[in-house]
Design a protein around this motif. Structure first.
Motif, PDB file in Angstrom:
ATOM      1  N   THR A 454       0.787  -1.229  -0.154  1.00  0.00           N
ATOM      2  CA  THR A 454      -0.032   0.063   0.058  1.00  0.00           C
ATOM      3  C   THR A 454       0.967   1.325   0.096  1.00  0.00           C
ATOM      4  OG1 THR A 454      -1.670  -1.177   1.265  1.00  0.00           O
ATOM      5  CG2 THR A 454      -1.965   1.325   1.296  1.00  0.00           C
ATOM      6  N   GLN A 455       2.158   1.278   0.710  1.00  0.00           N
ATOM      7  CA  GLN A 455       2.916   2.315   0.837  1.00  0.00           C
ATOM      8  C   GLN A 455       3.472   2.633  -0.528  1.00  0.00           C
ATOM      9  OE1 GLN A 455       5.172   1.207   4.348  1.00  0.00           O
ATOM     10  NE2 GLN A 455       4.244   2.717   5.673  1.00  0.00           N
ATOM     11  N   GLN A 456       3.798   1.522  -1.306  1.00  0.00           N
ATOM     12  CA  GLN A 456       4.417   1.434  -2.375  1.00  0.00           C
ATOM     13  C   GLN A 456       3.544   2.077  -3.582  1.00  0.00           C
ATOM     14  OE1 GLN A 456       5.755  -1.968  -4.182  1.00  0.00           O
ATOM     15  NE2 GLN A 456       6.499  -1.026  -6.168  1.00  0.00           N
ATOM     16  N   ALA A 457       2.274   1.617  -3.552  1.00  0.00           N
ATOM     17  CA  ALA A 457       1.372   2.200  -4.433  1.00  0.00           C
ATOM     18  C   ALA A 457       1.079   3.647  -4.219  1.00  0.00           C
ATOM     19  CB  ALA A 457       0.134   1.316  -4.157  1.00  0.00           C
ATOM     20  N   LEU A 458       0.984   4.094  -3.019  1.00  0.00           N
ATOM     21  CA  LEU A 458       0.810   5.488  -2.529  1.00  0.00           C
ATOM     22  C   LEU A 458       1.972   6.153  -3.092  1.00  0.00           C
ATOM     23  CD1 LEU A 458      -0.650   7.652  -1.103  1.00  0.00           C
ATOM     24  CD2 LEU A 458       0.274   7.016   1.125  1.00  0.00           C
ATOM     25  N   ALA A 459       3.442   5.899  -2.942  1.00  0.00           N
ATOM     26  CA  ALA A 459       4.491   6.542  -3.116  1.00  0.00           C
ATOM     27  C   ALA A 459       4.309   6.662  -4.956  1.00  0.00           C
ATOM     28  CB  ALA A 459       5.758   5.915  -2.985  1.00  0.00           C
ATOM     29  N   VAL A 460       4.035   5.726  -5.502  1.00  0.00           N
ATOM     30  CA  VAL A 460       3.895   6.282  -6.959  1.00  0.00           C
ATOM     31  C   VAL A 460       2.790   7.116  -7.306  1.00  0.00           C
ATOM     32  CG1 VAL A 460       3.349   4.692  -9.054  1.00  0.00           C
ATOM     33  CG2 VAL A 460       4.880   3.657  -7.653  1.00  0.00           C
ATOM     34  N   ALA A 461       1.625   7.052  -6.728  1.00  0.00           N
ATOM     35  CA  ALA A 461       0.645   7.893  -7.027  1.00  0.00           C
ATOM     36  C   ALA A 461       0.826   9.518  -6.772  1.00  0.00           C
ATOM     37  CB  ALA A 461      -0.556   7.546  -6.299  1.00  0.00           C
ATOM     38  N   VAL A 462       1.709   9.500  -5.409  1.00  0.00           N
ATOM     39  CA  VAL A 462       2.217  10.874  -5.176  1.00  0.00           C
ATOM     40  C   VAL A 462       3.132  11.416  -6.166  1.00  0.00           C
ATOM     41  CG1 VAL A 462       3.354  11.991  -3.381  1.00  0.00           C
ATOM     42  CG2 VAL A 462       1.743  10.547  -2.901  1.00  0.00           C
ATOM     43  N   SER A 463       3.963  10.499  -6.618  1.00  0.00           N
ATOM     44  CA  SER A 463       5.226  10.910  -7.516  1.00  0.00           C
ATOM     45  C   SER A 463       4.689  11.406  -8.751  1.00  0.00           C
ATOM     46  CB  SER A 463       6.076   9.537  -8.010  1.00  0.00           C
ATOM     47  OG  SER A 463       5.492   8.601  -8.600  1.00  0.00           O
ATOM     48  N   ILE A 464       3.414  11.124  -9.235  1.00  0.00           N
ATOM     49  CA  ILE A 464       2.961  11.584 -10.657  1.00  0.00           C
ATOM     50  C   ILE A 464       1.742  12.624 -10.195  1.00  0.00           C
ATOM     51  CG2 ILE A 464       3.611   9.601 -11.865  1.00  0.00           C
ATOM     52  CD1 ILE A 464       0.674   8.460 -11.462  1.00  0.00           C
ATOM     53  N   ASP A 465       1.441  12.991  -8.878  1.00  0.00           N
ATOM     54  CA  ASP A 465       0.652  13.731  -8.382  1.00  0.00           C
ATOM     55  C   ASP A 465      -1.044  13.338  -8.656  1.00  0.00           C
ATOM     56  OD1 ASP A 465      -0.287  16.023  -7.416  1.00  0.00           O
ATOM     57  OD2 ASP A 465      -0.259  17.245  -9.104  1.00  0.00           O
ATOM     58  N   ALA A 466      -1.050  12.032  -8.817  1.00  0.00           N
ATOM     59  CA  ALA A 466      -2.343  11.564  -9.067  1.00  0.00           C
ATOM     60  C   ALA A 466      -3.359  11.443  -7.642  1.00  0.00           C
ATOM     61  CB  ALA A 466      -2.402  10.119  -9.682  1.00  0.00           C
ATOM     62  N   LYS A 467      -3.863  12.558  -7.490  1.00  0.00           N
ATOM     63  CA  LYS A 467      -4.477  12.688  -5.992  1.00  0.00           C
ATOM     64  C   LYS A 467      -5.525  11.748  -5.867  1.00  0.00           C
ATOM     65  CE  LYS A 467      -3.300  17.614  -5.333  1.00  0.00           C
ATOM     66  NZ  LYS A 467      -2.500  17.612  -6.760  1.00  0.00           N
ATOM     67  N   GLU A 468      -6.312  11.481  -7.040  1.00  0.00           N
ATOM     68  CA  GLU A 468      -7.532  10.473  -6.791  1.00  0.00           C
ATOM     69  C   GLU A 468      -6.934   9.263  -6.658  1.00  0.00           C
ATOM     70  OE1 GLU A 468      -6.230  10.073 -11.076  1.00  0.00           O
ATOM     71  OE2 GLU A 468      -6.172  11.631  -9.615  1.00  0.00           O
ATOM     72  N   ILE A 469      -6.000   8.785  -7.082  1.00  0.00           N
ATOM     73  CA  ILE A 469      -5.296   7.393  -6.609  1.00  0.00           C
ATOM     74  C   ILE A 469      -4.822   7.462  -5.167  1.00  0.00           C
ATOM     75  CG2 ILE A 469      -3.951   5.440  -7.454  1.00  0.00           C
ATOM     76  CD1 ILE A 469      -3.843   6.887 -10.172  1.00  0.00           C
ATOM     77  N   ALA A 470      -4.023   8.532  -4.782  1.00  0.00           N
ATOM     78  CA  ALA A 470      -3.385   8.650  -3.459  1.00  0.00           C
ATOM     79  C   ALA A 470      -4.566   8.719  -2.411  1.00  0.00           C
ATOM     80  CB  ALA A 470      -2.722  10.013  -3.604  1.00  0.00           C
ATOM     81  N   ALA A 471      -5.583   9.397  -2.534  1.00  0.00           N
ATOM     82  CA  ALA A 471      -6.671   9.228  -1.849  1.00  0.00           C
ATOM     83  C   ALA A 471      -7.133   7.840  -1.284  1.00  0.00           C
ATOM     84  CB  ALA A 471      -7.733  10.228  -1.965  1.00  0.00           C
ATOM     85  N   ARG A 472      -7.160   7.095  -2.376  1.00  0.00           N
ATOM     86  CA  ARG A 472      -7.609   5.672  -2.344  1.00  0.00           C
ATOM     87  C   ARG A 472      -6.582   5.096  -1.465  1.00  0.00           C
ATOM     88  NH1 ARG A 472      -9.716   2.665  -6.882  1.00  0.00           N
ATOM     89  NH2 ARG A 472      -9.577   0.199  -6.484  1.00  0.00           N
ATOM     90  N   TRP A 473      -5.299   5.037  -1.789  1.00  0.00           N
ATOM     91  CA  TRP A 473      -4.318   4.073  -0.858  1.00  0.00           C
ATOM     92  C   TRP A 473      -4.210   4.790   0.383  1.00  0.00           C
ATOM     93  CZ3 TRP A 473      -5.763   0.861  -3.653  1.00  0.00           C
ATOM     94  CH2 TRP A 473      -5.459   0.577  -4.969  1.00  0.00           C
TER      95      TRP A 473
END
Length: 917
Positions: A454-473
């Motif tokens: 989960t932390q990895q998926a979140l880090a990837v989402a944050v790296s591309i500024d994908a807030k809609e994905i980041a909120a999910r993780w």
């Protein structure tokens, strides 16, 4: 588990499984090379994003290394090894190759190929085609979340087009002008993604002008649809709708063609975004009819898929399944067929049609085995895995058969998806695949691995500024930490999810309900779970304050979801700053208890809880609502009323008395909104006999200001006659006459009561009070929230435009000096029967009308008693010696003291929403 993952990766890769798939629009671009070398004409934007993106459900993960799948390399033969072609043909081949890769969802490979083509054009001094390739590169960089590189590419493209060295190609050259228009469209897309909607709108307007000058209808209409999306982001929903209607008129004037089919399909998808589902359905049906007439097989299936999504949003499950089945049967493209089947599967799982769901598993598995590596393939596997997991859980819960796929098999599917996403170097699909694998680990109780993934998926989402994905993780991480007892870390993760959602306000509401976010399932629970954590185990004042702020944020999010508009004006306001003699009460219904936060001016916040499951609390509330009918037993009603009083107020009695509180302001949650707080019973008196009562969706939405007595003038509007199937309201005439006897008033009655007449009076006059005595209904569906005029129904969005029309005046110019409506009264309206969230419509009207205060009824009551209560209210209020809440309380008490009206049915449903001063 890591060993199991390695084994799963080496297993047969042909087994797969889906989830609650929901296809939705994205700004993908259909790249067409027409005519002479490399002319790109932008068509309409249609496409699909991961169904998994439609849920804030899964979790994030941290470091999972998967060996890349062989045979997906983006490296192509160097120019020297290409088949014998001219240099120009070689470069064109690269451009087309990149286009195919991009459309196949292989963005990193497309990027490499287009970079080579751009470099070739640069070396050859062909600045025009270099600019075109840079435009392509912008799209690929955006797809990969590389925003800075996308910005650099589009700026370089436009600089080349502006360069004097390119002017000989550009001046008067339609090829150059179309490339410039396309570049401006790409620039607008990037600007919108980066939170610059005003700049995006300007870029799209420039693109439209260039397309119009070239007579390119496709490009011009596409740019207009983009502008409509930008207007929605800015909250300019009326202008957006007008522009979409203009696009529709233009399309209607065109002969039937493939362009018209595609244009109508994209218009239908855009109308879904605006929230006009019936109109979206109509437009899409027209697109389908033309596609069938022209035997355009590809367009038939894609339009059927959009119609299925619209029917699903309208909760017409059977029709949605029928559309999905037909879309799959008629699809000419494998991915369209797979999309349709995935949606059919997810809907079958959602509606527990298990046999239909079982029958889809093998066909989908077979198709997944043949998919070439691509983003859409990764999404398909993740979606399939999610549906399979939901199916596993559903069958286990209902006991309706043996599971068809095991958790290890589902893990294998997700591991394959992770492999492909890594090989594609596609961070968005990496984040989805890894995060969903973390979700599966959480389900199997392997919390350490779930947390890392989960932390990895979140880090990837944050790296591309994908807030809609980041909120999910972030949400998923919070749930994992809660399970492992790391409460403070869980609160931090939940808080980040709520903060991210607040940054996504515009994006969340600009997405149709059938897509990306299901509010009640995937957004609302984040707020509630955070409040539950904050209020557990002797919360500190900081936690109580954060819980109160979260409740206010939830109320705001619910209203924005109701209106699908993120343009509510908010300002931090505490009860102390509004009224020193008012206390705010925040109840919230949680799965395991009913919590109440109490805010008394000058005192620390406090809370108290009743440990009852949500189902039991809601049953009691429903029973009390039913018992407010005069035909029910008084004894049962008083018993239930006292029970709810004990939950909400009994623990606060002494504190309220000591603080000499006169007004109770409720920020209600869930089913509590449908109940009149005035009818709560302490064992000897009704609550309204002791306190003034007001409701608000949140103190931050208040404009706390009392009205001066000398400002009181009223616009009174009503129907006495039976119209459009609604009964006559003979008491309305007497009601309006009574109002006129207490304050200056202008009346519109019966035939004169039309939407246009009401708008004209609102625009041309500044009445502080607007009184509407007519049939109406408040519902959780904006389309079913309306008031009745002589000749039509006015729904909530139309009413909002009418009531706020004085703010823009007759020529659309803002007139801030015109005062707002101080009091808006709905007499004879009611909340929709059987709608548990109906009062949300009432709160929505109250907030979006622009009125400081709204007086309305939860249900229709007898004509005579309504007229009497309204007369008493205006008489008291016109004296200018008391607040609106006090005037309403006195009118209600006067009515309940009369033997024929002492039952709460007659006086309790009148509620004041908003500013009570």
């Amino acid at each position: 588990m890591k060993g199991m993952l390695t084994q799963l990766i080496t297993r047969c890769r042909s087994r797969c499984t889906p989830w609650k798939t929901r296809i939705f629009n994205r700004r993908g671009y259909r790249l067409l090379l027409r005519g002479i070398a490399f002319l790109m004409a932008l068509g309409f934007v249609t496409g699909m994003l991961p169904a998994i993106a439609s849920r804030l459900h899964s979790e994030p993960s941290q470091v999972l290394t998967v060996t890349p799948v062989q045979g997906i390399s983006g490296d192509r033969l160097p120019l020297s090894q290409l088949p014998a072609q001219s240099v120009e043909e070689q470069r064109e081949t690269l451009v087309n190759q990149g286009r195919e890769l991009y459309q196949g969802g292989r963005f990193a490979e497309a990027l490499r190929v287009w970079n080579r083509a751009a470099e070739g054009y640069h070396q050859g001094g062909d600045r025009l085609n270099q600019a075109l390739c840079l435009n392509y590169l912008t799209l690929a960089y955006q797809a990969l979340g590389e925003w800075d590189s996308a910005e650099a590419s589009i700026q370089e493209s436009l600089s080349l087009l502006d360069s004097p060295a390119t002017s000989s190609h550009r001046t008067g050259n339609p090829v150059s002008e179309r490339i410039r228009a396309q570049a401006l469209n790409s620039k607008g897309s990037l600007q919108l993604t980066r939170g610059e909607p005003e700049a995006a709108l300007d870029s799209w307007k420039q693109a439209e002008a260039l397309y119009q000058a070239q007579g390119d209808l496709t490009g011009a209409l596409g740019s207009q649809i983009n502008q409509a999306q930008g207007m929605q982001t800015l909250g300019l929903y009326r202008r957006s709708r007008l522009l979409l209607e203009q696009v529709n008129q233009e399309l209607q004037s065109q002969p039937d063609s493939h362009l018209k089919i595609t244009g109508l399909q994209n218009l239908g998808n855009a109308l879904q975004v605006v929230g006009d589902l019936p109109e979206a359905q109509r437009v899409l049906s027209q697109s389908l009819a033309i596609a069938r007439n022209l035997r355009a097989a590809g367009e038939i299936s894609t339009t059927l898929l959009s119609l299925g999504n619209t029917a699903r949003a309208l909760e017409d499950w059977d029709q949605a399944l029928t559309y999905y089945q037909e879309a799959a049967a008629t699809a000419t493209a494998p991915i369209t067929k797979l999309d349709a089947q995935l949606n059919q599967l997810s809907l079958s799982v959602e509606t527990q049609q298990w046999e239909t769901a079982r029958s889809l598993l093998n066909p989908i598995i077979e198709q997944l085995a043949t998919l070439p590596p691509s983003r859409s393939g990764v999404y398909a596997r993740v979606n399939f895995a999610f549906s399979a997991l939901k199916m596993l859980e559903g069958l286990s819960a209902t006991g309706e058969g043996e599971p068809t796929l095991s958790e290890p098999e589902i893990a294998q599917i997700l591991a394959t998806a992770v492999q492909e996403a890594n090989a594609l170097q596609d961070p968005r699909s990496q984040s989805y695949a890894i995060g969903e694998l973390g979700h599966l680990y959480k389900r199997t109780g392997q919390f350490s691995d779930a947390k890392k993934l989960t932390q990895q998926a979140l880090a990837v989402a944050v790296s591309i500024d994908a807030k809609e994905i980041a909120a999910r993780w972030q949400w998923q991480l919070g749930r994992i930490l809660k399970e492992t007892g790391e409460t403070q870390s869980a609160i931090a993760a939940y808080s980040e999810a709520v903060r991210t959602l607040s940054l996504l306000r515009r994006d969340l509401v600009a997405i149709a309900q059938e897509v990306q976010f299901s509010f009640q399932e995937r957004v609302e629970p984040i707020y509630r779970e955070l409040v539950s954590l904050l209020l557990s185990d002797n919360p500190t004042q900081d936690h109580l304050k954060q819980a109160r702020e979260t409740l206010e944020a939830l109320q705001l999010a619910e209203l924005e979801n109701f209106f699908r508009q993120a343009c509510l004006d908010i300002q931090p306001v505490q009860i102390d700053q509004v009224d020193a003699k008012a206390a705010a009460i925040y109840p919230i219904i949680l799965p395991d208890r009913l919590e109440v936060i109490l805010s008394i001016p000058g005192q620390p916040l406090r809370h108290y809880a009743t440990g009852l499951p949500q189902g039991e609390v809601e049953r009691t509330l429903e029973q009390l609502l039913a018992a407010l009918n005069p035909f029910f037993s008084d004894q049962e009603r008083l018993k239930l009323s006292k029970q709810v009083y004990d939950w909400l107020l009994r623990p606060a009695e002494a504190s309220l008395a000591d603080a000499q509180i006169q007004t109770l302001v409720f920020v209600l949650d869930g089913l509590l909104r449908n109940l009149p707080m005035a009818a709560l019973y302490d064992g000897g008196r009704y609550l309204v006999e002791s306190y003034n009562i007001a409701l608000t969706p949140g103190l931050q939405l208040l404009a706390p200001q009392a009205i001066a007595p000398n400002q009181l003038r009223a616009l009174t509007v009503g129907l006495t006659e039976a119209r459009q199937g609604f009964s006559a309201l003979p008491g309305v005439a007497r009601e309006l006459d009574e109002i006129s006897s207490h304050l200056p008033a202008q009346m519109i009655l019966n035939q004169a009561f039309t939407a246009d007449a009401l708008k004209q009076e609102i625009q041309n006059s500044s009445f502080p009070v607007v009184h509407l005595a007519t049939h109406g209904q408040f519902s959780s569906n904006p389309e079913d929230t309306f008031i009745l005029t002589y000749d039509q129904k006015i729904n909530v969005k139309q009413l909002q435009e009418i009531l706020r029309s004085r703010e823009t005046g007759r020529w659309g110019v803002t007139q801030s000096e015109i005062p707002p409506i101080e009091l808006l009264v709905f007499s004879a309206c009611q909340t929709a029967t059987g709608d548990k969230r109906a009062a949300l419509g009432l709160a929505g009207v109250a907030v979006r009308s622009g009125a400081r205060s709204t007086l309305a009824t939860l249900w229709s009551v007898k004509d005579d008693s309504t007229s009497q209560l309204m007369a008493d209210f205006y008489r008291e209020f016109s004296l200018g010696q008391m607040s609106k809440a006090e005037a309403l309380r006195r009118a209600q008490v006067a009515l309940l003291q009369q033997p024929e009206y002492q039952h709460p049915f007659y006086w309790a449903p009148f509620i004041l929403v908003g500013n009570w001063l």
